[in-house]
Motif scaffolding. Structure first.
Motif, PDB file in Angstrom:
ATOM      1  N   ALA A  86       0.822  -1.218   0.000  1.00  0.00           N
ATOM      2  CA  ALA A  86       0.000   0.000   0.000  1.00  0.00           C
ATOM      3  C   ALA A  86       0.853   1.265   0.000  1.00  0.00           C
ATOM      4  N   LYS A  87       2.068   1.172   0.512  1.00  0.00           N
ATOM      5  CA  LYS A  87       2.940   2.360   0.554  1.00  0.00           C
ATOM      6  C   LYS A  87       3.800   2.479  -0.691  1.00  0.00           C
ATOM      7  N   GLY A  88       3.631   1.541  -1.602  1.00  0.00           N
ATOM      8  CA  GLY A  88       4.395   1.623  -2.850  1.00  0.00           C
ATOM      9  C   GLY A  88       5.735   0.909  -2.775  1.00  0.00           C
ATOM     10  N   LYS A  89       5.932   0.187  -1.675  1.00  0.00           N
ATOM     11  CA  LYS A  89       7.194  -0.557  -1.544  1.00  0.00           C
ATOM     12  C   LYS A  89       7.102  -1.887  -2.289  1.00  0.00           C
ATOM     13  N   THR A  90       8.192  -2.262  -2.911  1.00  0.00           N
ATOM     14  CA  THR A  90       8.190  -3.502  -3.698  1.00  0.00           C
ATOM     15  C   THR A  90       7.964  -4.732  -2.826  1.00  0.00           C
ATOM     16  N   VAL A  91       7.076  -5.611  -3.283  1.00  0.00           N
ATOM     17  CA  VAL A  91       6.915  -6.938  -2.682  1.00  0.00           C
ATOM     18  C   VAL A  91       7.544  -7.909  -3.670  1.00  0.00           C
ATOM     19  N   ALA A  97      -0.847  -4.650  -2.717  1.00  0.00           N
ATOM     20  CA  ALA A  97      -1.948  -3.747  -3.040  1.00  0.00           C
ATOM     21  C   ALA A  97      -2.026  -3.495  -4.540  1.00  0.00           C
ATOM     22  N   LYS A  98      -0.898  -3.688  -5.205  1.00  0.00           N
ATOM     23  CA  LYS A  98      -0.840  -3.369  -6.629  1.00  0.00           C
ATOM     24  C   LYS A  98       0.087  -4.335  -7.353  1.00  0.00           C
ATOM     25  N   ILE A  99      -0.343  -4.783  -8.491  1.00  0.00           N
ATOM     26  CA  ILE A  99       0.535  -5.573  -9.358  1.00  0.00           C
ATOM     27  C   ILE A  99       0.661  -4.785 -10.648  1.00  0.00           C
ATOM     28  N   ARG A 100       1.870  -4.697 -11.137  1.00  0.00           N
ATOM     29  CA  ARG A 100       2.066  -3.950 -12.380  1.00  0.00           C
ATOM     30  C   ARG A 100       2.868  -4.816 -13.349  1.00  0.00           C
ATOM     31  N   TYR A 101       2.404  -4.879 -14.574  1.00  0.00           N
ATOM     32  CA  TYR A 101       3.208  -5.616 -15.555  1.00  0.00           C
ATOM     33  C   TYR A 101       3.026  -5.021 -16.936  1.00  0.00           C
ATOM     34  N   GLU A 102       3.954  -5.381 -17.812  1.00  0.00           N
ATOM     35  CA  GLU A 102       3.821  -5.014 -19.217  1.00  0.00           C
ATOM     36  C   GLU A 102       3.736  -6.313 -19.993  1.00  0.00           C
ATOM     37  N   ILE A 103       2.871  -6.314 -20.982  1.00  0.00           N
ATOM     38  CA  ILE A 103       2.722  -7.534 -21.772  1.00  0.00           C
ATOM     39  C   ILE A 103       2.688  -7.146 -23.245  1.00  0.00           C
ATOM     40  N   ALA A 104       3.500  -7.819 -24.045  1.00  0.00           N
ATOM     41  CA  ALA A 104       3.662  -7.439 -25.446  1.00  0.00           C
ATOM     42  C   ALA A 104       2.456  -7.881 -26.263  1.00  0.00           C
ATOM     43  N   GLU A 105       2.144  -7.088 -27.272  1.00  0.00           N
ATOM     44  CA  GLU A 105       1.067  -7.488 -28.189  1.00  0.00           C
ATOM     45  C   GLU A 105       1.510  -8.734 -28.957  1.00  0.00           C
TER      46      GLU A 105
END
Ligand SMILES: [Zn+2]
Length: 497
Positions: free
Chosen positions: A79-84, A103-111
């Motif tokens: 929640a504080k933006g620290k990496t898990v 709290a957040k998962i972020r990813y990039e996925i190619a077309e």
């Protein structure tokens, strides 16, 4: 699917706990590097939700996709933006070290369109594209789910340029596209960009068309003009369409791939051409095929299709029904409702006989189904639209003959559609017996010979029953001008709308 070649579970009890705890944002304003930038907000993940899963395949594609291959960056934050910490476990799985903190998962996925892979190239109509003037999202190419949450509802915020419109079967609520489950979002492609739109109502069904055309040659209006008679025929053929809403999503650019069916929509990826009546007819044929999928597998399917396994591809034996019968019906209904002439129908049959000859004729429809996820099976897969459709046509004639003209394949399918439905599957292993019991003992023999095994198709013998001559040497079909009254009666019944 046509290549030119809900999991309901006992989720209700858990719905409260799940309620919209998965919130995706996809930033389509940033379309750089052929990458989708995805952010997922989560709440209250537990140990059993610790593995984030990307799809290994998707319903109706019968191919390995391994979407994990396209993931370029995968991170989790508290929640504080620290990496898990996260760790990739296998091609399609990422583990969250402390799921309760995430709290957040972020990813990039190619077309998938513009990303080179050395094997298992994803069919374009099942893939994704992110371009200057449009975007195509098939659910499994952009989204995944935390383990144990395949049935959890989710919502998606799409950020996209002003002036773009989108087409999808998903409902929009308060700025989010909402899906009942992961299965639902995979079942609901989204096309965005500078699109044209057209709509109509067929009895009780609202039909919408959305079209991306690279240079604007093809519009939704033109397509609807070509397709309207087919839509009305489909409605009659099926005694009313089993959906109240349906969206056709067309993508005309540089690739000629085919189309993929869904419960309330279908997605087409076809090479852009100048508009012509002939082109309109071709699109109508493909649309008729995808539209008919609303019946099968969407309303008539085995448990393998219903409880879909995104982790491990699992084959069903019944592509003869899902694809073969669908392809047969897409042409047959156009014949019965005078959208196609008998000669056009004969030409279609002839083409299918010719294509069948290119494939391995000892490869049964059952084997084609069961090996569809293997490289060997993929080589034969295209024949499901050829021999699969021819076998459905023979089954129709045999049923008409045995019932004295009362019941063909269409009537049997319509009865099954009523008996089963989106959330009531037939038993995978016993389906041939169930079908045989509902019809005639001789049908069991038919399945043995032409579905489970690959005996030569009795085209001449069967078509003769309805006063049609099949010339095996020239591979042509023609009317028998000296047909008996019995043959004529059955033919009339065969052609009836
Ligand atoms: Zn299909």
């Amino acid at each position: 699917m046509k290549k030119l070649s809900l999991s309901l579970f006992t989720a209700c009890a858990f719905l409260g706990a799940y309620a919209q705890n998965l919130e995706y944002t996809v930033n389509l304003n940033d379309r750089s590097n052929d990458l989708f930038k995805v952010e997922l907000k989560v709440k209250g993940l537990k140990k059993e939700n610790a593995v984030y899963q990307f799809a290994s395949t998707a319903p109706g594609t019968y191919q390995v996709m391994d979407m994990g291959r396209f993931v370029r960056k995968f991170e989790a934050f508290d929640a504080k933006g620290k990496t898990v910490k996260t760790k990739q476990l296998s091609t399609n799985q990422w583990e969250l070290s402390a799921p309760e903190k995430v709290a957040k998962i972020r990813y990039e996925i190619a077309e998938t369109f513009d990303t080179k892979v050395d094997k298992d190239k994803i069919y374009a109509m099942c893939g994704s594209s992110i371009e200057d003037d449009h975007v195509l999202i098939n659910g499994q190419t952009v989204f995944g789910y935390p383990s144990g949450m395949q049935s959890a509802p989710l919502k998606v915020k799409l950020q996209y340029p002003e002036g773009w419109i989108y087409g999808t079967a998903l409902e929009e609520k308060e700025g989010f596209l909402v899906a009942n489950s992961y299965d639902h979002i995979v079942d609901s492609p989204i096309l965005l960009g500078k699109l044209t739109k057209a709509s109509t109502k067929v009895r009780n069904t609202n039909v919408e068309l959305y079209t991306y055309s690279k240079t604007g040659k093809i519009t939704s209006e033109k397509l609807l003009g070509s397709m309207t008679n087919m839509l009305v025929a489909a409605d009659s053929f099926l005694n009313g369409l089993p959906v109240n809403r349906y969206a056709f999503l067309f993508h005309f650019e540089d690739t000629n791939a085919g189309a993929w069916e869904h419960s309330y929509s279908s997605e087409y990826v076809i090479k852009e051409e100048n508009w012509s009546e002939e082109f309109g007819k071709q699109m109508t044929d493909i649309a008729a095929h995808e539209f008919f999928h609303v019946v099968t597998p969407l309303n008539i399917h085995s448990e393998i299709i219903e409880k879909f396994n995104f982790v491990q591809p699992t084959a069903s034996e019944h592509l003869w029904l899902y694809e073969g019968t669908t392809e047969w019906a897409s042409h047959k209904m156009q014949l019965n409702y005078s959208i196609k002439t008998l000669n056009e129908y004969f030409a279609e049959l002839r083409q299918k006989v010719n294509y069948d000859n290119y494939y391995d004729k000892s490869y049964s429809l059952s084997k084609m189904s069961l090996t569809s996820y293997t490289p060997e099976g993929q080589k034969q897969y295209g024949n499901i639209y050829m021999r699969g459709a021819l076998v459905a046509g023979l089954l129709d004639i045999r049923l008409l003959e045995l019932s004295g003209g009362k019941k063909g394949l269409r009537e049997v399918i319509n009865e099954f559609a009523k008996e089963y439905g989106p959330s009531k599957s037939f038993p995978e292993k016993e389906w041939f017996d169930v079908f045989t019991k509902k019809t005639y003992p001789e049908i069991g023999d038919f399945f043995n010979k032409y579905v489970k095994n690959a005996e030569p198709l009795p085209l001449a013998e069967y078509y003769e029953k309805i006063g049609i001559i099949y010339n095996a040497e020239k591979k042509t079909f023609s009317l028998n001008l000296s047909a008996t009254p019995e043959q004529l009666r059955l033919r009339e019944r065969w052609m009836r709308n």
